[in-house]
Write an enzyme that holds these catalytic residues in place. Structure first.
Site, PDB file in Angstrom:
ATOM      1  N   GLU A  26       0.837  -1.217   0.000  1.00  0.00           N
ATOM      2  CA  GLU A  26       0.000   0.000   0.000  1.00  0.00           C
ATOM      3  C   GLU A  26       0.865   1.259   0.000  1.00  0.00           C
ATOM      4  OE1 GLU A  26      -1.530   1.760   3.505  1.00  0.00           O
ATOM      5  OE2 GLU A  26      -1.065   0.020   4.758  1.00  0.00           O
ATOM      6  N   VAL A 108      -5.393   0.324   2.855  1.00  0.00           N
ATOM      7  CA  VAL A 108      -5.540  -1.132   2.699  1.00  0.00           C
ATOM      8  C   VAL A 108      -6.735  -1.429   1.802  1.00  0.00           C
ATOM      9  CG1 VAL A 108      -6.130  -3.259   3.937  1.00  0.00           C
ATOM     10  CG2 VAL A 108      -4.365  -1.733   4.845  1.00  0.00           C
ATOM     11  N   ASP A 140     -16.961   5.162  14.016  1.00  0.00           N
ATOM     12  CA  ASP A 140     -15.737   5.150  13.218  1.00  0.00           C
ATOM     13  C   ASP A 140     -15.228   3.713  13.036  1.00  0.00           C
ATOM     14  OD1 ASP A 140     -13.349   5.497  11.931  1.00  0.00           O
ATOM     15  OD2 ASP A 140     -12.704   7.187  13.155  1.00  0.00           O
ATOM     16  N   ALA A 143     -13.159   1.434   6.488  1.00  0.00           N
ATOM     17  CA  ALA A 143     -13.612   0.773   5.253  1.00  0.00           C
ATOM     18  C   ALA A 143     -12.745  -0.448   4.936  1.00  0.00           C
ATOM     19  CB  ALA A 143     -13.584   1.764   4.088  1.00  0.00           C
ATOM     20  N   ASP A 144     -11.568  -0.545   5.556  1.00  0.00           N
ATOM     21  CA  ASP A 144     -10.706  -1.730   5.341  1.00  0.00           C
ATOM     22  C   ASP A 144     -11.463  -3.016   5.703  1.00  0.00           C
ATOM     23  OD1 ASP A 144      -8.718   0.082   4.781  1.00  0.00           O
ATOM     24  OD2 ASP A 144      -7.497  -0.362   6.555  1.00  0.00           O
ATOM     25  N   LYS A 161      -3.674  -2.416  15.524  1.00  0.00           N
ATOM     26  CA  LYS A 161      -3.000  -1.544  16.497  1.00  0.00           C
ATOM     27  C   LYS A 161      -3.960  -1.214  17.613  1.00  0.00           C
ATOM     28  CE  LYS A 161       0.418   1.604  14.852  1.00  0.00           C
ATOM     29  NZ  LYS A 161       0.591   1.736  13.432  1.00  0.00           N
TER      30      LYS A 161
HETATM   31  N1  PSU Z   1      -2.509   1.477  10.619  1.00  0.00           N
HETATM   32  C1  PSU Z   1      -1.167   1.546  10.691  1.00  0.00           C
HETATM   33  N2  PSU Z   1      -0.474   2.175   9.710  1.00  0.00           N
HETATM   34  C2  PSU Z   1      -1.089   2.730   8.627  1.00  0.00           C
HETATM   35  C3  PSU Z   1      -2.524   2.631   8.551  1.00  0.00           C
HETATM   36  C4  PSU Z   1      -3.182   2.009   9.554  1.00  0.00           C
HETATM   37  O1  PSU Z   1      -0.596   1.040  11.638  1.00  0.00           O
HETATM   38  O2  PSU Z   1      -0.421   3.290   7.753  1.00  0.00           O
HETATM   39  C5  PSU Z   1      -3.217   3.203   7.339  1.00  0.00           C
HETATM   40  C6  PSU Z   1      -3.505   2.082   6.324  1.00  0.00           C
HETATM   41  O3  PSU Z   1      -3.375   2.616   5.029  1.00  0.00           O
HETATM   42  C7  PSU Z   1      -4.962   1.765   6.605  1.00  0.00           C
HETATM   43  C8  PSU Z   1      -5.493   3.124   6.930  1.00  0.00           C
HETATM   44  O4  PSU Z   1      -5.635   1.181   5.507  1.00  0.00           O
HETATM   45  O5  PSU Z   1      -4.486   3.731   7.704  1.00  0.00           O
HETATM   46  C9  PSU Z   1      -6.798   3.060   7.678  1.00  0.00           C
HETATM   47  O6  PSU Z   1      -7.346   4.330   7.783  1.00  0.00           O
HETATM   48  P1  PSU Z   1      -8.831   4.500   8.337  1.00  0.00           P
HETATM   49  O7  PSU Z   1      -8.771   4.083   9.763  1.00  0.00           O
HETATM   50  O8  PSU Z   1      -9.127   5.954   8.155  1.00  0.00           O
HETATM   51  O9  PSU Z   1      -9.709   3.625   7.497  1.00  0.00           O
HETATM   52 MN    MN Z   2     -12.390   6.014  10.075  1.00  0.00          MN
END
Ligand code: PSU
Ligand code: MN
Length: 302
Positions: A26, A108, A140, A143-144, A161
């Site tokens: 990614e 992702v 929250d 979308a992953d 995490k």
């Molecule tokens: N978690 C990490 N490192 C990252 C991400 C998540 O430890 O770089 C990034 C990845 O690209 C993941 C995105 O797909 O954050 C998720 O963002 P959101 O929670 O806004 O969907």
């Molecule tokens: Mn989000």
């Protein structure tokens, strides 16, 4: 997608034609997940390690409105430096960025979409998005998780995490039918640490066993993906108390400042790196490379 919108690197095109192993990588981790210049060094190192392990790296991004599968040096460099000119791109963003000719670093979810369009079944990263702490109020949820339910790509990560609510993330994955496979572990690793007290759905001790599940999904025309959780190497795992307090503080600050939506995850990642004096960054880099190795080994056995 029309070939006009989809651009393959030479290396990826050859590998697709020859049927040799490829792994997707990614680009949000480059633009929004790590500071410069560590982000660039890590992106390059991931590609190097993938090749060393016999897999062609396909780092994905949207550049000037084209979906790229496999990037060159200059493109990696651009993503690493130009964070301000690059949109964090998830599923919803892809059509808009293509229509407008913009630049996007794929999360992702978005990387899974591009990988699957190219027929790539294995993808290595550090952490995936999930259900955030307090999601019962904020809704929250990354979308992953939906993408893992709907798109046939196996994502190798180091576990969710703990900026996320781990038990809720696992519940969500269960509801959406996404298997969580522990590589050499019965427990879901928590990214910076190897333990969370939560059980994986299945433990597998060899890349071949994981590849067999991917082949089976393909054989029966199954559309969903899977989450492979690979614990951070012991020597890089962090002190749980230290990382927990940094995460708790980062989450409290985000709440206080009203950081929400797509900004939240990058904000938390940046603050945790700052609060641990860069120690978490070293762990993050080590675990991503470890995941690249496993993904390459799986890709070789599909
Ligand atoms: N978690 C990490 N490192 C990252 C991400 C998540 O430890 O770089 C990034 C990845 O690209 C993941 C995105 O797909 O954050 C998720 O963002 P959101 O929670 O806004 O969907
Ligand atoms: Mn989000």
């Amino acid at each position: 997608m029309l070939n006009d919108q989809l651009k393959y690197s030479k290396e990826v095109r050859w590998a697709l034609e020859a049927g040799t192993p490829i792994i997707a990588l990614e680009s949000t981790i480059i633009s929004h997940g790590m500071p410069y210049p560590d982000n660039l060094a890590t992106a390059r190192e991931c590609e190097r390690v993938a090749r060393e392990c016999g897999a062609v790296p396909a780092t994905c991004a949207i550049l000037r409105g084209k979906a790229h599968i496999g990037l060159d040096e200059e493109q990696l460099d651009f993503l690493a430096r130009e964070r301000g000119n690059v949109v964090k791109a998830s599923r919803r963003d892809i059509p808009v960025l293509i229509a407008r000719g913009m630049n996007g670093a794929t999360t992702v979810a978005a990387t899974m979409i591009l990988a699957s369009l190219a027929g790539i079944r294995v993808f290595a990263t550090g952490g995936v998005g999930g259900v955030h702490r307090g999601a019962e109020r904020t809704m929250d949820i990354s979308a992953d998780l939906e993408e893992l339910a709907n798109t046939p790509v196996a994502v190798v990560c180091a576990g969710p995490k703990s900026i996320l609510d781990l038990p809720l993330t696992l519940e969500y994955l269960e509801t959406r039918g996404v298997p969580v496979i522990g590589y050499g572990t019965d427990e879901v690793p928590a990214f910076y640490t190897r333990n969370s007290g939560l059980k994986v759905d299945y433990r597998m001790d060899t890349p071949g066993e994981i590849a067999a599940v991917i082949r089976t999904q393909k054989l029966i025309g199954y559309n969903g993906g899977m989450l492979v959780v690979n614990p951070i190497p012991e020597e890089f795992s962090m002190d749980p108390a230290a990382i927990d307090s940094a995460i708790a503080r980062a989450c409290a600050e985000a709440e206080e400042k009203g950081v929400r939506g797509k900004e939240l995850t990058p904000y938390l990642l940046t603050r945790v790196t700052e609060l641990t004096g860069g120690q978490s960054l070293g762990a993050n880099i080590a675990l991503v490379l470890n995941n690249v190795k496993l993904a390459a080994a799986i890709a070789a056995r599909i």
